[in-house]
Design a protein around this motif. Structure first.
Motif, PDB file in Angstrom:
ATOM      1  N   GLU A  44      34.047  37.630  51.050  1.00 26.12           N
ATOM      2  CA  GLU A  44      33.769  37.179  52.637  1.00 26.12           C
ATOM      3  C   GLU A  44      34.731  37.380  52.762  1.00 26.12           C
ATOM      4  O   GLU A  44      35.466  37.713  54.207  1.00 26.12           O
ATOM      5  N   TYR A  45      36.341  36.658  52.404  1.00 20.13           N
ATOM      6  CA  TYR A  45      37.981  36.851  53.315  1.00 20.13           C
ATOM      7  C   TYR A  45      38.360  38.235  53.258  1.00 20.13           C
ATOM      8  O   TYR A  45      38.283  38.483  54.316  1.00 20.13           O
ATOM      9  N   LYS A  46      37.754  38.760  51.782  1.00 25.04           N
ATOM     10  CA  LYS A  46      38.726  40.203  51.860  1.00 25.04           C
ATOM     11  C   LYS A  46      37.715  40.691  53.342  1.00 25.04           C
ATOM     12  O   LYS A  46      39.012  41.765  53.628  1.00 25.04           O
ATOM     13  N   THR A  47      36.339  40.938  53.011  1.00 24.04           N
ATOM     14  CA  THR A  47      35.688  41.591  54.174  1.00 24.04           C
ATOM     15  C   THR A  47      36.388  41.494  55.552  1.00 24.04           C
ATOM     16  O   THR A  47      36.677  42.013  55.992  1.00 24.04           O
ATOM     17  N   LEU A  48      36.647  39.746  55.941  1.00 24.83           N
ATOM     18  CA  LEU A  48      36.629  39.720  56.863  1.00 24.83           C
ATOM     19  C   LEU A  48      38.575  40.111  57.522  1.00 24.83           C
ATOM     20  O   LEU A  48      38.735  41.310  58.058  1.00 24.83           O
ATOM     21  N   LEU A  49      39.161  40.469  56.595  1.00 23.05           N
ATOM     22  CA  LEU A  49      41.043  41.222  56.487  1.00 23.05           C
ATOM     23  C   LEU A  49      40.446  42.648  56.162  1.00 23.05           C
ATOM     24  O   LEU A  49      41.600  43.227  57.147  1.00 23.05           O
ATOM     25  N   ASP A  50      39.860  43.403  55.335  1.00 20.61           N
ATOM     26  CA  ASP A  50      39.263  44.566  56.740  1.00 20.61           C
ATOM     27  C   ASP A  50      39.367  44.696  57.945  1.00 20.61           C
ATOM     28  O   ASP A  50      39.203  45.677  58.689  1.00 20.61           O
ATOM     29  N   GLU A  51      38.615  43.830  58.371  1.00 20.98           N
ATOM     30  CA  GLU A  51      37.857  44.526  59.742  1.00 20.98           C
ATOM     31  C   GLU A  51      39.498  44.205  60.827  1.00 20.98           C
ATOM     32  O   GLU A  51      39.237  44.389  61.834  1.00 20.98           O
ATOM     33  N   GLU A  52      39.806  42.702  60.610  1.00 20.88           N
ATOM     34  CA  GLU A  52      41.214  42.641  61.019  1.00 20.88           C
ATOM     35  C   GLU A  52      42.524  42.992  60.975  1.00 20.88           C
ATOM     36  O   GLU A  52      43.177  43.530  61.709  1.00 20.88           O
ATOM     37  N   PHE A  53      42.952  43.395  59.788  1.00 22.97           N
ATOM     38  CA  PHE A  53      43.932  44.316  59.041  1.00 22.97           C
ATOM     39  C   PHE A  53      43.943  46.118  59.307  1.00 22.97           C
ATOM     40  O   PHE A  53      44.953  46.896  58.974  1.00 22.97           O
ATOM     41  N   GLY A  54      42.847  45.843  58.873  1.00 22.44           N
ATOM     42  CA  GLY A  54      42.289  47.669  58.367  1.00 22.44           C
ATOM     43  C   GLY A  54      41.923  47.392  57.099  1.00 22.44           C
ATOM     44  O   GLY A  54      42.988  47.186  56.202  1.00 22.44           O
ATOM     45  N   GLU A  55      41.047  48.398  56.188  1.00 20.35           N
ATOM     46  CA  GLU A  55      41.145  49.019  54.507  1.00 20.35           C
ATOM     47  C   GLU A  55      42.133  49.603  54.242  1.00 20.35           C
ATOM     48  O   GLU A  55      43.206  50.068  54.781  1.00 20.35           O
ATOM     49  N   GLY A  56      42.233  49.059  53.302  1.00 18.91           N
ATOM     50  CA  GLY A  56      43.678  49.484  52.303  1.00 18.91           C
ATOM     51  C   GLY A  56      43.832  48.410  52.287  1.00 18.91           C
ATOM     52  O   GLY A  56      45.353  48.849  51.247  1.00 18.91           O
ATOM     53  N   LYS A  57      44.756  47.168  53.314  1.00 19.71           N
ATOM     54  CA  LYS A  57      45.580  46.706  52.684  1.00 19.71           C
ATOM     55  C   LYS A  57      45.376  45.276  51.811  1.00 19.71           C
ATOM     56  O   LYS A  57      46.398  44.185  51.588  1.00 19.71           O
ATOM     57  N   ALA A  58      43.767  44.978  51.749  1.00 17.65           N
ATOM     58  CA  ALA A  58      43.972  43.227  50.635  1.00 17.65           C
ATOM     59  C   ALA A  58      42.495  44.272  49.796  1.00 17.65           C
ATOM     60  O   ALA A  58      41.816  45.169  50.037  1.00 17.65           O
ATOM     61  N   ILE A  59      43.035  43.568  48.635  1.00 22.05           N
ATOM     62  CA  ILE A  59      42.063  43.692  47.882  1.00 22.05           C
ATOM     63  C   ILE A  59      41.820  42.605  46.748  1.00 22.05           C
ATOM     64  O   ILE A  59      42.393  41.421  46.917  1.00 22.05           O
ATOM     65  N   PHE A  60      40.515  41.887  46.626  1.00 22.46           N
ATOM     66  CA  PHE A  60      40.315  41.066  45.861  1.00 22.46           C
ATOM     67  C   PHE A  60      39.440  41.389  44.472  1.00 22.46           C
ATOM     68  O   PHE A  60      39.036  42.080  44.199  1.00 22.46           O
ATOM     69  N   ILE A  61      40.013  40.133  44.165  1.00 18.00           N
ATOM     70  CA  ILE A  61      39.802  40.094  41.661  1.00 18.00           C
ATOM     71  C   ILE A  61      39.611  39.242  41.611  1.00 18.00           C
ATOM     72  O   ILE A  61      40.205  38.278  41.817  1.00 18.00           O
ATOM     73  N   VAL A  62      38.763  38.970  41.118  1.00 19.62           N
ATOM     74  CA  VAL A  62      37.436  37.563  40.428  1.00 19.62           C
ATOM     75  C   VAL A  62      38.603  37.436  39.383  1.00 19.62           C
ATOM     76  O   VAL A  62      38.528  38.630  38.290  1.00 19.62           O
ATOM     77  N   CYS A  63      39.286  36.286  39.350  1.00 21.64           N
ATOM     78  CA  CYS A  63      40.354  35.842  37.811  1.00 21.64           C
ATOM     79  C   CYS A  63      40.246  34.442  37.394  1.00 21.64           C
ATOM     80  O   CYS A  63      40.620  33.801  38.692  1.00 21.64           O
ATOM     81  N   ASP A  64      39.895  34.042  36.375  1.00 18.88           N
ATOM     82  CA  ASP A  64      40.430  32.656  36.519  1.00 18.88           C
ATOM     83  C   ASP A  64      42.365  32.624  35.722  1.00 18.88           C
ATOM     84  O   ASP A  64      42.314  33.078  34.484  1.00 18.88           O
ATOM     85  N   VAL A  65      42.999  31.709  36.557  1.00 19.06           N
ATOM     86  CA  VAL A  65      44.171  32.110  35.911  1.00 19.06           C
ATOM     87  C   VAL A  65      45.083  31.632  34.444  1.00 19.06           C
ATOM     88  O   VAL A  65      45.371  31.324  33.375  1.00 19.06           O
ATOM     89  N   THR A  66      43.107  30.428  34.228  1.00 20.72           N
ATOM     90  CA  THR A  66      43.559  29.926  32.694  1.00 20.72           C
ATOM     91  C   THR A  66      43.257  31.055  31.281  1.00 20.72           C
ATOM     92  O   THR A  66      43.366  30.874  29.794  1.00 20.72           O
ATOM     93  N   ASN A  67      42.736  32.241  31.823  1.00 25.94           N
ATOM     94  CA  ASN A  67      42.482  33.227  31.553  1.00 25.94           C
ATOM     95  C   ASN A  67      43.664  34.364  30.900  1.00 25.94           C
ATOM     96  O   ASN A  67      43.555  35.079  31.897  1.00 25.94           O
ATOM     97  N   GLN A  68      44.496  33.970  30.070  1.00 23.99           N
ATOM     98  CA  GLN A  68      45.694  35.683  29.854  1.00 23.99           C
ATOM     99  C   GLN A  68      44.872  37.244  30.298  1.00 23.99           C
ATOM    100  O   GLN A  68      45.432  37.673  31.056  1.00 23.99           O
ATOM    101  N   ASP A  69      43.489  37.683  29.409  1.00 17.97           N
ATOM    102  CA  ASP A  69      43.413  38.326  29.648  1.00 17.97           C
ATOM    103  C   ASP A  69      43.128  39.145  31.170  1.00 17.97           C
ATOM    104  O   ASP A  69      43.400  40.428  31.604  1.00 17.97           O
ATOM    105  N   GLN A  70      42.255  38.497  31.985  1.00 17.75           N
ATOM    106  CA  GLN A  70      42.227  38.525  32.974  1.00 17.75           C
ATOM    107  C   GLN A  70      43.036  38.012  33.683  1.00 17.75           C
ATOM    108  O   GLN A  70      43.459  39.309  34.232  1.00 17.75           O
ATOM    109  N   LEU A  71      44.194  37.495  33.705  1.00 17.62           N
ATOM    110  CA  LEU A  71      45.207  37.588  35.317  1.00 17.62           C
ATOM    111  C   LEU A  71      45.808  38.597  34.645  1.00 17.62           C
ATOM    112  O   LEU A  71      46.676  39.564  35.202  1.00 17.62           O
TER     113      LEU A  71
END
Ligand code: NAD
Length: 321
Positions: A44-71
């Motif tokens: 949701e936040y990434k979509t909002l940022l795309d509208e506000e700042f233009g596409e391509g300035k923000a990406i969202f990556i689902v990741c658990d910082v406790t998981n070494q491979d994901q991070l």
């Protein structure tokens, strides 16, 4: 370092302080990678940022910082997408005294993991371009260097009803929730009285341990960076209470465990010291980016004194003998 044109990765970016840091970085001309486990909020936040700042300035990556491979993947995806990485904010954190091992894993291990990954991508001595790492601590970190807090002082601070505020907002008022910037006199009074420094929170021993660990780790790795000429500055921010969902964790036994009984006392402390808005912490990140002299610094942020720094005497500087 100018923030304009830089690429920043922020963990815990879907809400609260991380969300504010993302917006401030974008407003200062950076591109950003949002890292969080909260899928819906992040998207949701990434979509909002795309509208506000233009596409391509923000990406969202689902990741658990406790998981070494994901991070590891999240860092790599960021570099693959934007072509570089200049700023990393290890901000993800929780308050859970009941599941305290999880708290250590998210707050401390996640931050160490994020710092090492950031260094891998940024170290000049290993072919990188250098950069900035900011690790989110808290005023709850107990690294007081000057022995200011005796045991009785600590108990009084944490468990007894809060003393009258040093800086009253209205005459006779005990409330100290003003959010406006303090004047110079306020700052001097607070410093003279050493209130509030970094101090342990009786109702959050493991949270305190993680936040102290963050300061210790960051100051040591900052010294390693200097000696090893990594070209990376590594600093911490230690805010007081901040107006985010994390504060509500004190209202739940499943978060606080046996310390749940201190709920009223913690609320009294919030009332006494006041509650910051996330924006000032985000501004602190920009200040750390722009001030190239800061490495190993502990930026404290309070309602009454605003942004200021823990002062370490020469005997407390990291040394290599
Ligand atoms: P918050 O709960 O509003 O936000 C924390 C974010 O981290 C959430 O989006 C959450 O989904 C994410 N997160 C949690 N676990 C994660 C994991 N394993 N992997 C990836 N993301 C994860 O809290 P906040 O107040 O914005 O806290 C941000 C940081 O600031 C924390 O490190 C916290 O300890 C610190 N801090 C908060 C306060 C305060 O009073 N709110 C004060 C001082 C320091």
């Amino acid at each position: 370092m100018e923030v304009e044109g830089k690429v920043a990765l922020v963990t815990g970016a879907a809400q609260g302080i991380g969300k504010a840091i993302i917006r401030e970085l974008l407003e200062n001309g950076a591109s950003v990678s949002l890292i969080d486990i909260a899928v819906e909020k992040g998207e949701e936040y990434k979509t909002l940022l795309d509208e506000e700042f233009g596409e391509g300035k923000a990406i969202f990556i689902v990741c658990d910082v406790t998981n070494q491979d994901q991070l590891t993947d999240a860092f790599q995806q960021t570099v693959d997408h934007f072509g570089k990485l200049n700023i990393v904010v290890n901000n993800a954190g929780i308050n859970n005294e009941k599941n305290w091992e999880k708290t250590i894993n998210v707050n401390l291990n996640g931050m160490i993991r994020g710092t090492y990954l950031a260094l891998k991508h940024m170290r000049k001595d290993e072919g990188g371009e250098g950069g900035l790492i900011v690790n989110m601590s808290s005023l709850a970190a107990h690294t007081c260097t000057s022995g200011l807090f005796s045991r009785s002082h600590f108990i009084q601070r944490n468990l007894a009803p809060a003393p009258p505020p040093l800086i009253a907002t209205q005459s006779g008022s005990r409330a100290c929730t003003k959010l406006s910037q303090p004047n110079q006199q306020d700052r001097e009074r607070e410093r003279a009285a050493h209130v509030p420094g970094l101090m342990p929170a009786a109702h959050q021993p493991v949270y305190t341990a993680t936040k102290s660990g963050i300061i210790g780790f960051t100051r040591a790795i900052a010294a390693a960076s200097e000696v090893g000429q990594y070209g990376v500055r590594i600093n911490t921010i230690a805010p007081g209470f901040v107006n985010t969902a994390l504060l509500q964790s004190i209202e739940h036994e499943e978060n606080m465990g046996e310390y749940y009984k201190y709920e009223a006392n913690i609320k009294e402390m919030m009332n006494h010291y006041g509650i910051l808005e996330p924006l000032i912490v985000a501004k602190g990140v920009i200040e750390l980016a722009e001030n190239d002299t800061l490495n190993g610094a502990v930026m404290k942020i309070t309602v009454s004194a605003g942004i200021h720094y823990e002062e370490y005497g020469p005997q407390y500087q990291a040394k290599i003998i």
